[in-house]
Write an enzyme that holds these catalytic residues in place. Structure first.
Site, PDB file in Angstrom:
ATOM      1  N   ASP A  81     -78.346 126.420   9.013  1.00  0.00           N
ATOM      2  CA  ASP A  81     -77.732 127.683   8.585  1.00  0.00           C
ATOM      3  C   ASP A  81     -78.846 128.718   8.356  1.00  0.00           C
ATOM      4  O   ASP A  81     -79.833 128.433   7.672  1.00  0.00           O
ATOM      5  CB  ASP A  81     -76.970 127.419   7.278  1.00  0.00           C
ATOM      6  CG  ASP A  81     -76.103 128.574   6.826  1.00  0.00           C
ATOM      7  OD1 ASP A  81     -75.699 129.398   7.665  1.00  0.00           O
ATOM      8  OD2 ASP A  81     -75.800 128.636   5.608  1.00  0.00           O
ATOM      9  N   HIS A  82     -78.714 129.897   8.927  1.00  0.00           N
ATOM     10  CA  HIS A  82     -79.710 130.971   8.776  1.00  0.00           C
ATOM     11  C   HIS A  82     -81.127 130.557   9.159  1.00  0.00           C
ATOM     12  O   HIS A  82     -82.082 130.822   8.415  1.00  0.00           O
ATOM     13  CB  HIS A  82     -79.691 131.556   7.351  1.00  0.00           C
ATOM     14  CG  HIS A  82     -78.417 132.283   7.045  1.00  0.00           C
ATOM     15  ND1 HIS A  82     -78.158 133.550   7.521  1.00  0.00           N
ATOM     16  CD2 HIS A  82     -77.316 131.910   6.348  1.00  0.00           C
ATOM     17  CE1 HIS A  82     -76.948 133.923   7.114  1.00  0.00           C
ATOM     18  NE2 HIS A  82     -76.422 132.947   6.407  1.00  0.00           N
ATOM     19  N   ASP A 103     -80.755 133.534  12.888  1.00  0.00           N
ATOM     20  CA  ASP A 103     -80.327 134.775  12.247  1.00  0.00           C
ATOM     21  C   ASP A 103     -81.343 135.880  12.518  1.00  0.00           C
ATOM     22  O   ASP A 103     -82.309 136.061  11.782  1.00  0.00           O
ATOM     23  CB  ASP A 103     -80.165 134.539  10.742  1.00  0.00           C
ATOM     24  CG  ASP A 103     -79.677 135.788  10.019  1.00  0.00           C
ATOM     25  OD1 ASP A 103     -79.533 136.845  10.677  1.00  0.00           O
ATOM     26  OD2 ASP A 103     -79.434 135.710   8.802  1.00  0.00           O
ATOM     27  N   GLY A 179     -73.108 135.019  -2.086  1.00  0.00           N
ATOM     28  CA  GLY A 179     -73.241 134.999  -3.537  1.00  0.00           C
ATOM     29  C   GLY A 179     -71.949 135.224  -4.304  1.00  0.00           C
ATOM     30  O   GLY A 179     -70.857 135.295  -3.716  1.00  0.00           O
ATOM     31  N   GLY A 209     -70.423 134.293   3.887  1.00  0.00           N
ATOM     32  CA  GLY A 209     -70.129 134.931   2.596  1.00  0.00           C
ATOM     33  C   GLY A 209     -68.658 134.888   2.248  1.00  0.00           C
ATOM     34  O   GLY A 209     -68.100 135.856   1.742  1.00  0.00           O
ATOM     35  N   ASN A 251     -68.135 129.902   6.260  1.00  0.00           N
ATOM     36  CA  ASN A 251     -69.252 129.351   5.476  1.00  0.00           C
ATOM     37  C   ASN A 251     -68.979 129.430   3.978  1.00  0.00           C
ATOM     38  O   ASN A 251     -68.676 130.517   3.459  1.00  0.00           O
ATOM     39  CB  ASN A 251     -70.525 130.153   5.752  1.00  0.00           C
ATOM     40  CG  ASN A 251     -71.116 129.846   7.102  1.00  0.00           C
ATOM     41  OD1 ASN A 251     -70.434 129.372   8.001  1.00  0.00           O
ATOM     42  ND2 ASN A 251     -72.396 130.116   7.246  1.00  0.00           N
TER      43      ASN A 251
END
Ligand code: TD4
Ligand code: CA
Ligand code: ZN
Length: 305
Positions: A81-82, A103, A179, A209, A251
């Site tokens: 991921d990322h 990313d 977040g 997100g 995600n």
């Protein structure tokens, strides 16, 4: 069984449900997400960030996930991921990841395309799926409507990006952010933009997100001493709508962190004599598992394994 993202996402896309990508950092979070998948009979993407790799070690985490995939009766993908650079991706390919995200969303589009294209070349050689990202996740720092719009994914650019990179999935920005503090006012996603992207792009679309920051978890954490004033996530009906408009991978990390923290606080507060880590982390693991199971039902992936 260990599968690629492409395999489970194409199947999900055809039947109009979504697959959850759940972030893990240790044994407890891994057991929580794979036990949930087994109980729900759902395919699952186990996501590992560079930060998680730094914390848990690439080979420790990869072997944990591969052990789960060998023993669990559901399709499991091991996903970076990322991912931020070629080096990290190469290490993940060697460690047996079945999917990687690169990313390049912070880069100018031509550089993002070049980097992503390179990752696709080295990953497809090994049969590994690639997710690219275009548009940045709107942060709370983007205050005005214009500022927010500037970071969202442009549908025409998305079409060009997918054609020129040959990615297997595309992460888009329609107003979510990572977040627990996603919105100051009312939650708002740009569904019109999602529709326009869907019309131009055929590969599965990814929503980062996407945590909902459930009020009951915030209340529980707060009751036991956490400070989370102003926490706000994506309402569940927005998630349902996003899936109906063509989001196929979702995600989730924050909701697991919150469930973990609320439960650890509860146990420590209610049982001050307890000092066996299993008695503290066990309930936290169960709480994360219940969150994942609820997501799988919301996403429609339950019973699809
Ligand atoms: O991609 N993700 C997970 C991001 C995790 C960040 O991890 P590090 O601290 O290791 O960098 C998401 O899109 C999660 O979205 P959410 O809404 O759950 O925050
Ligand atoms: Ca990004
Ligand atoms: Zn993300």
């Amino acid at each position: 069984m260990l599968v690629t993202n492409k395999e489970i996402l194409i199947k999900a896309q055809k039947a109009a449900y979504a697959i959850g990508a759940f972030n893990i950092q240790n044994l407890e979070s891994l057991l929580a997400v794979v036990d949930a998948a087994a109980e729900e009979r759902s395919p699952i993407i186990v996501a590992v960030t560079p930060g998680a790799i730094k914390y848990g070690g690439l080979n420790y985490l990869a072997r944990l996930v591969k052990t789960a995939a060998e023993t669990m009766p559901v399709p499991i993908s091991l996903h970076l991921d990322h991912g931020e650079d070629v080096e990290t991706v190469k290490k993940c390919l060697e460690a047996g990841f079945t999917s990687v995200m690169i990313d390049g969303s912070h880069l100018p589009i031509e550089e993002n395309i070049a980097l992503t294209r390179r990752i696709v070349d080295i990953s497809h050689q090994k049969g590994v799926s690639v997710e690219g990202e275009l548009g940045r996740l709107a942060g709370v720092e983007e205050k005005t409507v214009e500022e927010r719009k500037a970071v969202l994914t442009d549908p025409r650019e998305a079409e060009e990006f997918v054609k020129r990179t040959n990615v297997d999935a595309l992460a888009i920005s329609i107003g979510t952010s990572h977040g627990a503090y996603k919105f100051k006012g009312e939650p708002q996603l740009d569904f019109e933009r999602l529709k326009q992207i869907r019309e131009r792009v055929e590969v599965p679309l990814v929503l980062h997100g996407a945590s909902s920051v459930p009020q009951w978890i915030i209340e529980k954490a707060t009751k036991y001493g956490a400070e989370l004033a102003g926490a706000k996530g994506i309402p569940e009906d927005h998630i349902r709508k996003a899936i109906s408009l063509g989001i196929t991978k979702i995600n989730i990390d924050t909701d697991l962190r919150l469930a973990f923290t609320a439960t650890v606080r509860e146990v420590l507060m209610n049982s001050p004599k307890e000092f066996d880590p299993r008695k503290i982390l066990g309930p936290a693991k169960e709480a994360m598992k219940e969150v994942v199971k609820a997501k799988m039902r919301l996403f429609g992936s339950s019973g699809k394994a």
